[in-house]
Enzyme design. Structure first.
Site, short mmCIF file in Angstrom:
data_model
loop_
_atom_site.label_atom_id
_atom_site.label_comp_id
_atom_site.label_asym_id
_atom_site.label_seq_id
_atom_site.Cartn_x
_atom_site.Cartn_y
_atom_site.Cartn_z
N ASP A 1 17.80 8.67 -9.42
CA ASP A 1 18.86 8.20 -8.52
C ASP A 1 18.69 8.77 -7.11
O ASP A 1 18.06 9.80 -6.89
CB ASP A 1 20.23 8.64 -9.04
CG ASP A 1 20.68 7.82 -10.23
OD1 ASP A 1 19.89 7.00 -10.72
OD2 ASP A 1 21.82 8.01 -10.69
N ASP A 2 19.33 8.07 -6.16
CA ASP A 2 19.60 8.54 -4.80
C ASP A 2 18.43 8.39 -3.82
O ASP A 2 18.57 8.76 -2.66
CB ASP A 2 20.09 9.99 -4.76
CG ASP A 2 21.40 10.16 -5.49
OD1 ASP A 2 22.05 9.15 -5.80
OD2 ASP A 2 21.78 11.32 -5.76
N HIS B 1 21.69 1.25 -6.41
CA HIS B 1 22.60 2.39 -6.55
C HIS B 1 23.63 2.36 -5.41
O HIS B 1 24.08 3.42 -4.95
CB HIS B 1 21.80 3.69 -6.51
CG HIS B 1 22.52 4.88 -7.05
ND1 HIS B 1 23.28 4.85 -8.20
CD2 HIS B 1 22.58 6.17 -6.61
CE1 HIS B 1 23.78 6.05 -8.44
NE2 HIS B 1 23.38 6.87 -7.48
N HIS C 1 26.55 4.94 -1.48
CA HIS C 1 26.90 5.89 -2.54
C HIS C 1 28.40 6.22 -2.56
O HIS C 1 28.79 7.39 -2.61
CB HIS C 1 26.08 7.17 -2.38
CG HIS C 1 25.93 7.94 -3.66
ND1 HIS C 1 26.92 8.76 -4.16
CD2 HIS C 1 24.91 8.03 -4.53
CE1 HIS C 1 26.51 9.32 -5.28
NE2 HIS C 1 25.27 8.89 -5.53
N HIS D 1 16.92 12.87 -10.47
CA HIS D 1 17.13 12.50 -9.07
C HIS D 1 15.84 12.70 -8.30
O HIS D 1 15.15 13.71 -8.49
CB HIS D 1 18.24 13.34 -8.43
CG HIS D 1 19.58 13.15 -9.05
ND1 HIS D 1 19.96 13.78 -10.20
CD2 HIS D 1 20.64 12.36 -8.69
CE1 HIS D 1 21.20 13.42 -10.54
NE2 HIS D 1 21.63 12.55 -9.63
#
Length: 725
Positions: free
Chosen positions: A103-104, A154, A158, A255
């Site tokens: 993620d991210d 995603h 965020h 991540h």
């Protein structure tokens, strides 16, 4: 009293009836350009704020809430949730299968390192990317797909989706989809909501967002295991948290952005071989669920690619603008602190030196002086001004009032005073520079003092003003001009500005030999210096600044005599203030541009050009022009950054201004009473000055000549003020 009269000129073609309309159109154009410039800056800052919305790690989402609407099969099922087609179902990863998810990202530092580990071990994974980061690093998204991995969305910035209205949720998904399409030419049907975890942690609001995403064709991917790499607990702890029990399959959360991911890289290098030895296979979400390889990232439409390209470039422009603004902010901060330190060191030194009992300019100057007063419709103020000059304590003073075709009886008011050492000269309309040149030409003396028609001079000021001419190298002297009408709030603000922004700066400029302006309200010149400088010209609308620079270039020293005080009538309304400062700031820019060639000259002109012009440009133009960034970013920081840090930063700059103001008032022996308005001046008055500077800069860029502008006077300054408060 001698009166000179000149024939009236032919009508000026510039006064035709069409001129006001042309001026209005030009003014409207400049205002429009200023508004557009401010709107562009505001838009870019908004985009930057939206793109860089601060977010906490995924584990820091809101706590559990009611889950009465979440289907039991979803809560107790697998982490892959398909709510498309109105039917909700969950899918588990098969046994001995691990779907690594990240993620991210993408992140320019850690995403490549993770891709290297995955390639070394021959495994594929799924990357859930943030749209804003895809815009900044599209090449990494392309690399992810090129190496056989999959990409999921995603969101764009965020956020906690459940806290957003439906239109914002759709916007978050749509923007991310467009940017992935732009970067890779592919779209995505996979979505991982920020702050999500395992299925049994879903609440009603979370389920609503998943169902809404399903209606848009997205399959939501949660996780079975959280590696907790966001906490950086150590490689061993990450490996333990990411290892499935027994032979069960799992979607594992890692991540590839959001901080230092060195532990993540090391943990993957250990986890993958360990699980491979236990018979596990690694797969993307599509591979783990038996979906066709291209289903999760099908080709994107051309329209989506082009929309994504436009969005990406707007983000890059906002990013670039943000870095430019921060760079300029650092420059402004450095210049502000440098100015404060220079003032503290040199202005104090200048004051102490001048107040020393051993200080002397040379032999006392007692030779006669001609005072030239240009006037245009100044009946309201001319009488006290001329009277104060005619009754000067200096011996042998003659006063020449040059009436530039006034229509309000200015000449008659001076004649009615009946003062024997005053002459009135009536001339055709030609502007202030022409009026001053006329007065100089008619003067009988070698020392010339120029005073504005709205200025009251203290009895001994003319005598003090000419004393520096005891030094044969001095060609011009700047007097200490005060605001006479300082009773109102606007008057107090201008009083503060004059003391700390003009007179304190002149001490500093005097020390470095680069005083940029002999104020029109009170200044003295040698006739020879005026001749060497070519006299006053109409090349600029700041004839005083233009002349001062010409005197410098002619090899004469220009000095500041702080004990020669005059009290002028400052504008009483914001409109009049704008008109005056617009002329001043634009004229200063004109003068600097006119004399720019001095940097290539030799001799005195070259010394002035290479030493003084950069100094003047830096502190008289560049710093005031960039200073609004302090307030713009303070407002921006209040809404979008750390408010405490922003408040501390702004307060620190206010303290710097307050210390500088106190220093200036002490050196000028002014009462500190008006300084209670300093915070208000920073919040209100300074913003007006910023807009004036912006207006002037736009005028300078687009090009326009301004005529001598007449301000409306009230006649409030009819005597020397008794005090500074």
């Amino acid at each position: 009293m001698t009166v000179y009269r000149a024939a009236q000129p032919e009508p000026d073609p510039l006064t035709t009836s069409s001129l006001p309309a042309v001026r209005r159109r030009r003014t409207a154009l400049r205002v429009l350009l200023a508004v557009l410039a401010l709107a562009l800056i505001a838009t870019l800052l908004f985009i930057e704020a939206y793109t860089n919305s601060g977010f906490a790690p995924d584990h820091e989402g809101p706590g559990d809430r009611a889950a009465g609407r979440v289907p039991a099969g979803i809560r107790d099922g697998g982490p892959i949730l398909d709510a498309t087609g109105g039917q909700a179902r969950s899918v588990r990863v098969p046994d001995r299968t691990v779907a690594l998810t990240f993620d991210d990202g993408p992140d320019p530092t850690w995403t490549p390192k993770i891709l290297q580990v995955l390639r070394r071990h021959g495994v594929h994974a799924t990357f859930f990317e943030i749209g804003a980061e895809v815009a900044r690093h599209p090449e990494l998204s392309r690399r992810v797909l090129a190496e056989g991995h999959q990409i999921g969305a995603h969101t764009f910035s965020h956020p906690q989706l459940a806290d957003l209205p439906g239109w914002r949720q759709r916007l978050e998904h749509a923007q991310t989809q467009m940017l992935i399409s732009y970067a890779t030419g592919r779209s995505t049907s996979l979505l991982r909501p920020p702050y999500s975890s395992v299925p049994d942690a879903l609440n009603d609001r979370d389920w609503d967002t998943i169902a809404a995403a399903g209606g848009q064709g997205y399959t939501t991917v949660l996780n079975d295991l959280d590696s907790r790499d966001w906490a950086r607990p150590g490689v061993d702890a990450i490996v333990r948290a990411a290892t499935p029990e027994g032979q069960s399959g799992a979607v594992v959360l890692f991540h590839d952005a959001g901080g230092d991911r060195a532990q993540t890289v090391a943990a993957l290098d250990r986890l993958i071989p360990q699980l491979q030895q236990r018979g596990y296979r690694f797969a993307t979400i599509a591979e783990a669920t038996g979906t066709e390889a291209g289903a999760a990232n099908p080709p994107a439409s051309a329209a989506a690619v082009w929309r994504g390209r436009g969005l990406a470039w707007s983000i890059r422009l906002a990013d670039a603008s943000w870095w430019v603004l921060w760079g300029l902010l650092l420059l402004v901060g450095a210049l502000t602190l440098a100015r404060a330190l220079l003032l503290l060191l040199f202005a104090v030194r200048h004051s102490r030196r001048r107040r020393s009992v051993t200080w002397s300019w040379g032999p006392p100057v007692t030779e006669p002086v001609t005072i030239v007063v240009p006037a245009y419709n100044e009946r309201t103020t001319i009488e006290p001004a001329v009277r104060s000059l005619a009754l000067s304590a200096h011996p042998g003073v003659e006063v020449i009032v040059v009436d530039d075709a006034s229509t309000d009886g200015t000449s008659e008011a001076v004649e009615a005073l009946g003062l024997g050492n005053v002459r009135v000269v009536r001339v055709p309309p030609g502007g202030k520079a022409t009026a001053l040149n006329t007065g100089v030409a008619l003067s009988r003396n070698a020392l010339i003092v120029m005073v504005d028609a709205d200025t009251v001079v203290e009895p001994d000021s003319v005598h003090r003003l000419v004393q520096p001419f005891g030094d044969g190298t001095v060609g011009a002297v700047a007097g200490n001009v005060k605001v006479g009408n300082r009773r109102g709030l606007l008057g107090k603000w201008q009083h503060i500005e004059y003391v700390m922004g003009f007179n304190l700066d002149r001490r500093l400029y005097d020390t470095f030999g680069c005083i940029p302006t002999i104020p029109g309200a009170l200044g003295a010149f040698r006739r020879r210096a005026l001749t060497d400088a070519g006299g006053l010209t109409t090349d600029t609308i700041a004839e005083d600044t233009d002349l001062t620079m010409a005197v410098h270039r002619a090899g004469w020293r220009v000095v500041y005599q702080e004990t020669a005080r005059a009290h002028t009538e400052a504008p009483a309304t914001l409109g009049q203030l704008w008109k005056q400062r617009y002329r001043w700031s634009y004229g200063t820019m004109q003068a600097i541009w006119k004399h720019r060639g001095a940097v290539r000259d030799s001799g005195p002109s070259g010394r002035f050009g290479r030493r003084a012009l950069p100094f003047i440009t830096l502190f008289s133009v560049l710093l005031p022009l960039l200073a609004p960034l302090l307030d713009i970013l303070a407002v921006y920081g209040t809404f979008f950054l750390n408010r405490t840090e922003t408040a501390i930063g702004w307060a620190a700059m206010l303290v710097v201004h307050a210390v500088t103001a106190i220093l200036a008032f002490r050196l000028d022996r002014e009462q500190l009473g008006p300084l209670w308005t300093l915070p208000l001046q920073q919040l209100v008055y300074r913003q007006v000055m910023y807009l004036v500077l912006l207006h002037s800069a736009i005028t300078a860029v687009t090009g326009r000549r301004l005529r001598w502008q007449k301000l409306r006077r009230t006649g409030e300054v009819d005597a020397v003020p008794a005090g500074g408060a």
